[in-house]
Design an enzyme around this catalytic site. Structure first.
Site, short mmCIF file in Angstrom:
data_model
loop_
_atom_site.label_atom_id
_atom_site.label_comp_id
_atom_site.label_asym_id
_atom_site.label_seq_id
_atom_site.Cartn_x
_atom_site.Cartn_y
_atom_site.Cartn_z
N ILE A 250 -26.94 31.18 -63.41
CA ILE A 250 -26.95 32.09 -62.27
C ILE A 250 -26.65 31.26 -61.04
CG2 ILE A 250 -28.53 33.76 -63.32
CD1 ILE A 250 -30.79 32.66 -61.64
N ASP A 251 -26.14 31.89 -60.00
CA ASP A 251 -25.72 31.15 -58.80
C ASP A 251 -26.86 30.33 -58.21
OD1 ASP A 251 -23.25 32.31 -59.10
OD2 ASP A 251 -23.55 33.83 -57.54
N ASN A 252 -26.50 29.24 -57.56
CA ASN A 252 -27.52 28.40 -56.91
C ASN A 252 -28.36 29.20 -55.92
OD1 ASN A 252 -26.37 26.29 -58.33
ND2 ASN A 252 -25.34 25.40 -56.55
N THR B 34 -29.21 32.28 -56.06
CA THR B 34 -29.93 33.37 -56.72
C THR B 34 -31.20 32.83 -57.35
OG1 THR B 34 -27.85 34.48 -57.19
CG2 THR B 34 -29.75 35.19 -58.46
N ARG C 222 -22.50 40.14 -56.31
CA ARG C 222 -22.21 39.86 -54.91
C ARG C 222 -20.87 40.44 -54.49
NH1 ARG C 222 -22.74 33.52 -54.78
NH2 ARG C 222 -22.19 33.85 -52.59
#
Length: 483
Positions: free
Chosen positions: A270-272, A274, A391
């Site tokens: 998962i994105d940094n 998030t 996003r």
């Protein structure tokens, strides 16, 4: 074969980072003291990112393992005596990242990798040792092909070290194709020997994650089994590390918090920016099993998103451009080769916009959204799993995620000029391909930088095996009323 060391200084934009496949052994907590220096570039004036400097370095000395083994205790005084800049280690790591600096070397003579890099780049041996510990040094047996933007000198050096007559003399690449020999791996040992013709990529300023040192990692563990660990990942951290930093990541710090001898392995990302549920494997077998379940769409993921505008309940579909570079562009209409992205909004409710103290506490960026009274908390069932999907999709319908400094500026720009998005409903009709390409470039320019801290997005729930394995994250950051 080249007669002197060839040093090519290029930005990340010129040579795409390549992921290594090796994994370092877990270091003891005391090794955290090896935080990298924030000293300025050791060579006086900094070069422009597209300028190239060719430096003739001294020949690398013959292998001397005793020197490399003594690196950990080498004093600053000794480094200064040898002509290296002063190097002070910092703990915790700096709160601000330095501008990226990536150096590309072609080794001219066999030697110890630490010694060669120190001399070629005029960096303290302790600093290079820390770079290797962080996973910031990569090598390939044969120099990769320069990008189209390479200069004639870069092309010349590449041709010199990849001449068939030169490669035939190298026993290390016998039985390999040139393409196989150009695959990059991470340097994991300061004593590693590099032979003439070897390519080295040194990330002198790795991306840092100071948030790792602020977290009570034991409190973020949701469950521990014999096969896997489920972590409530904090925002502003990396799941499994980056190309230039495998030290400061969730897998490493969670492994330490649990006292595991074998480091945890990443199963998904998962994105940094998030927060929320992440599954980390304890065994290679489970890692393979979990990857298979993801491929077969047997893993269900739910997100909570804090949007800046109301989001309609139901399935939202877009098509994402197949370019592995941010920002991720999406279109409501199908475009050949673009990937289908779908999410299902299960509910959307009004909530107060986070107050100033909460935003400051979590580093939420002010992205210039015009109204900050009401936000909208959405429960989302992720039907497909593309990078930046939630996003990009929410921004595309005019409801960007709070704090998303990459996608919110573009959404705000489209509110003011509905024709600016070349993939939007009100897009202009282009009379030529050049006009269309220019419009895409202008649309990309409306996007901002990747968030450095948290955004209003949480991986709130993950389950598999028909719901037999089901896990929930804690309350998202925006539900906090005080800092």
């Amino acid at each position: 074969m080249p007669t002197a060391a060839a040093l090519v200084s290029m930005s990340n934009a010129l040579v795409s980072p390549l992921w290594a496949s090796s994994r370092r052994a877990l270091m003891a907590p005391a090794a955290l003291a090896r935080a990298l220096s924030t000293a300025p570039h050791p060579r006086g004036n900094r070069r422009h990112k597209k300028e190239i400097c060719w430096v003739a370095t001294k020949k690398a000395p013959p292998p001397r393992s005793s020197k490399a083994e003594a690196i950990a205790v080498e004093s600053t005084a000794s480094a200064l005596a040898n002509g290296y800049p002063e190097y002070k280690r910092l703990l915790p790591c700096p709160s601000q990242n330095q501008p990226p600096r990536v150096e590309h070397l072609v080794v001219s003579e066999d030697g110890v990798v630490l010694d060669y890099i120190s001399k070629a780049l005029h960096l303290p041996p302790l600093f290079v040792a820390d770079l290797i510990h962080f996973g910031a040094v990569h090598y390939a047996l044969v120099c990769p092909k320069p990008p189209p933007s390479a200069t004639p000198d870069q092309v010349r050096v590449f041709k010199e070290v990849t001449e068939p007559s030169v490669l035939q003399k190298r026993s290390s690449i016998k039985g390999k194709t040139v393409r196989e020999a150009q695959k990059t791996f991470r340097v994991t040992d300061v004593n590693q020997i590099v032979e003439a013709g070897t390519y080295l990529r040194v990330h002198v300023h790795p991306k840092r994650f100071p948030r790792c040192y602020e977290i009570d990692w034991k409190s973020r563990i949701i469950t521990v089994t014999d096969s896997y660990v489920v972590l409530d990942k904090p925002a502003a951290t990396s799941v499994g590390g980056t190309t230039d930093n495998t030290e400061e990541c969730c897998a490493t710090f969670a492994s330490r918090a649990l006292g595991l001898e074998t480091p945890l392995k990443t199963t998904h990302q998962i994105d940094n920016c998030t927060e929320g549920c992440v599954v980390l494997a304890r065994t290679k077998d489970f890692c393979s099993i979990f990857h298979g379940m993801i491929r077969e769409k047997q893993v269900k993921k739910f997100y909570l998103a804090l949007a800046a505008a109301p989001v309609p309940v139901g399935i939202i579909s877009h098509y994402m451009r197949p370019v592995n570079v941010a920002p991720r562009l999406v279109s409501e209409e199908s475009i050949g080769g673009w990937h289908l992205c779908q999410l299902e909004v299960l509910e959307c409710k009004e909530v107060p916009w986070p107050n100033v103290d909460v935003e400051k506490s979590y580093g939420i960026e002010d992205c210039g959204w015009p109204s900050k009274d009401i936000a909208y908390e959405c429960k989302i069932n992720l039907l497909t799993g593309k990078t930046h999907q939630v996003r990009a999709q929410l921004a595309a319908i005019g409801a960007p995620i709070v704090g998303d400094s990459m996608y919110m500026p573009a959404a705000a720009a489209e509110m003011c000029n509905t024709q600016i998005n070349p993939f939007g409903r009100n897009r202009k009709q282009f009379t030529s391909e050049d006009d269309r390409i220019l419009a895409i470039e202008e649309w990309i320019a409306q996007h901002g930088k990747e968030p450095s801290a948290a955004i209003g997005l949480q991986a709130s729930h993950i389950s598999w095996d028909g719901g037999k394995c089901s896990y929930e994250a804690g309350a998202p950051w925006w539900r906090c009323t005080t800092s």
